[in-house]
Structures are given as structure tokens and as C-alpha cells.
Motif scaffolding. Structure first.
Motif, PDB file in Angstrom:
ATOM      1  N   GLN A  70      13.129 -31.856 -50.957  1.00 24.95           N
ATOM      2  CA  GLN A  70      12.370 -32.955 -51.540  1.00 24.95           C
ATOM      3  C   GLN A  70      11.306 -33.393 -50.541  1.00 24.95           C
ATOM      4  OE1 GLN A  70      15.573 -35.768 -52.257  1.00 24.95           O
ATOM      5  NE2 GLN A  70      15.551 -35.275 -54.441  1.00 24.95           N
ATOM      6  N   GLY A  71      10.297 -34.039 -51.022  1.00 25.30           N
ATOM      7  CA  GLY A  71       9.229 -34.493 -50.135  1.00 25.30           C
ATOM      8  C   GLY A  71       8.268 -33.361 -49.811  1.00 25.30           C
ATOM      9  N   ASN A  72       7.497 -33.567 -48.767  1.00 27.90           N
ATOM     10  CA  ASN A  72       6.482 -32.597 -48.362  1.00 27.90           C
ATOM     11  C   ASN A  72       7.060 -31.667 -47.298  1.00 27.90           C
ATOM     12  OD1 ASN A  72       4.269 -31.184 -47.485  1.00 27.90           O
ATOM     13  ND2 ASN A  72       3.033 -32.980 -47.007  1.00 27.90           N
ATOM     14  N   GLU A  87      10.206 -40.091 -45.074  1.00 21.77           N
ATOM     15  CA  GLU A  87      10.988 -39.325 -46.052  1.00 21.77           C
ATOM     16  C   GLU A  87      12.467 -39.309 -45.676  1.00 21.77           C
ATOM     17  OE1 GLU A  87       9.288 -35.428 -46.264  1.00 21.77           O
ATOM     18  OE2 GLU A  87       7.567 -36.100 -47.438  1.00 21.77           O
ATOM     19  N   GLN A  88      12.760 -39.143 -44.383  1.00 25.44           N
ATOM     20  CA  GLN A  88      14.152 -39.091 -43.942  1.00 25.44           C
ATOM     21  C   GLN A  88      14.847 -40.431 -44.153  1.00 25.44           C
ATOM     22  OE1 GLN A  88      15.525 -36.063 -43.018  1.00 25.44           O
ATOM     23  NE2 GLN A  88      13.510 -35.494 -43.755  1.00 25.44           N
ATOM     24  N   GLN A 135      14.175 -42.560 -46.363  1.00 25.36           N
ATOM     25  CA  GLN A 135      14.353 -42.771 -47.800  1.00 25.36           C
ATOM     26  C   GLN A 135      15.537 -41.992 -48.338  1.00 25.36           C
ATOM     27  OE1 GLN A 135      10.532 -41.583 -49.319  1.00 25.36           O
ATOM     28  NE2 GLN A 135       9.636 -43.609 -49.026  1.00 25.36           N
ATOM     29  N   GLY A 136      16.093 -41.124 -47.498  1.00 22.60           N
ATOM     30  CA  GLY A 136      17.269 -40.365 -47.912  1.00 22.60           C
ATOM     31  C   GLY A 136      16.956 -39.148 -48.761  1.00 22.60           C
ATOM     32  N   LEU A 137      15.739 -38.640 -48.644  1.00 25.52           N
ATOM     33  CA  LEU A 137      15.387 -37.455 -49.424  1.00 25.52           C
ATOM     34  C   LEU A 137      16.212 -36.259 -48.958  1.00 25.52           C
ATOM     35  CD1 LEU A 137      11.500 -37.734 -49.713  1.00 25.52           C
ATOM     36  CD2 LEU A 137      13.248 -38.546 -51.296  1.00 25.52           C
ATOM     37  N   GLU A 138      16.612 -35.457 -49.888  1.00 22.28           N
ATOM     38  CA  GLU A 138      17.396 -34.258 -49.607  1.00 22.28           C
ATOM     39  C   GLU A 138      16.468 -33.116 -49.184  1.00 22.28           C
ATOM     40  OE1 GLU A 138      20.700 -33.992 -49.634  1.00 22.28           O
ATOM     41  OE2 GLU A 138      20.850 -36.127 -50.120  1.00 22.28           O
ATOM     42  N   TRP A 181       7.238 -37.629 -42.170  1.00 23.34           N
ATOM     43  CA  TRP A 181       8.572 -37.034 -42.152  1.00 23.34           C
ATOM     44  C   TRP A 181       9.647 -38.088 -41.954  1.00 23.34           C
ATOM     45  CZ3 TRP A 181      12.617 -36.377 -38.674  1.00 23.34           C
ATOM     46  CH2 TRP A 181      13.566 -35.406 -39.037  1.00 23.34           C
TER      47      TRP A 181
END
Length: 118
Positions: A32-34, A23-24, A26-29, A20
Motif C-alpha cells: 500500500q502507499g507509494n 505511510e508507516q 498510518q499503518g499501511l500494509e 514513507w
């Protein structure tokens, strides 16, 4: 995984925390992601904070995992206008004064990565 009176599987939770936070950072919205990682973190926080006895057990079982979960609550409260930011931040400050920073940074929990998101 390691499970005690808190009912938390700390090994699974740590794997979700790592995924998590990556993912954060990386700037995922949202969306997005898992999504399972966020769900697992939320469920663990809800379970721990459901009673003072569980919170104490969690702090005793895995102090660094407990700090990470508090950091997630600080981050969540800081992103919303709930008025809950100050109490969570005070708790995190108190715990940071009780444990050495090298122990926190040397643990396998991404607590400082979480703090970098502020």
C-alpha cells in the motif's frame, strides 16, 4: 538537491523519508502507499553503507539525514531475525549521545517518528 561525496540527493531523500514515515505511521500494509519511497530509502542506505568513506561523507554532509537512515536500519533489523539489530542500535545510541535531542527533533527529518514505530 544537495549532493556531495556520498552521492546522496538529500532533498529528495528527505521528501521520501517524510512520505514513507507518514505511510508507516498510518499503518499501511506492504504494497500500500507509494513503493518508490521505500525503494529510494533502501537505495540511499545501500549507497551510503557501501564504503566507510561514503558513510563518513554522508555523516558530514547531513548528520540528521544520516541518523534517520540508521534509524531505518534499526527498524528493519528489529523486524527480522538477522542478528543485526544490536550493532545498528548501538550505532544509533552512540550518535544520539553526540547530538542534542532538540537538534534532532528540530531538524526536518522524521527520526523520532521512525523511533515511535518500535
Amino acid at each position: 538537491g544537495v549532493r556531495g561525496a556520498s552521492g546522496i540527493d538529500w532533498d529528495d531523500l528527505q521528501a521520501a523519508a517524510d512520505a514513507w514515515s507518514l505511510e508507516q505511521l498510518q499503518g499501511l500494509e506492504p504494497g500500500q502507499g507509494n513503493p518508490e519511497t521505500g525503494i529510494l530509502l533502501k537505495a540511499a542506505a545501500d549507497q551510503i553503507y557501501s564504503s566507510p568513506a561514503r558513510a563518513q561523507a554522508a555523516q558530514d554532509e547531513c548528520p540528521f539525514g544520516f541518523i534517520f537512515l540508521i534509524a531505518t536500519q534499526v527498524l528493519a533489523a528489529g523486524m527480522r531475525l538477522t542478528g543485526a539489530f544490536d550493532p545498528w542500535a548501538r550505532n544509533l545510541d552512540r550518535i544520539f549521545t553526540e547530538l542534542p535531542f532538540w537538534g534532532i527533533s528540530g531538524s526536518l527529518w522524521p527520526t523520532y517518528q521512525m523511533m515511535a514505530m518500535f
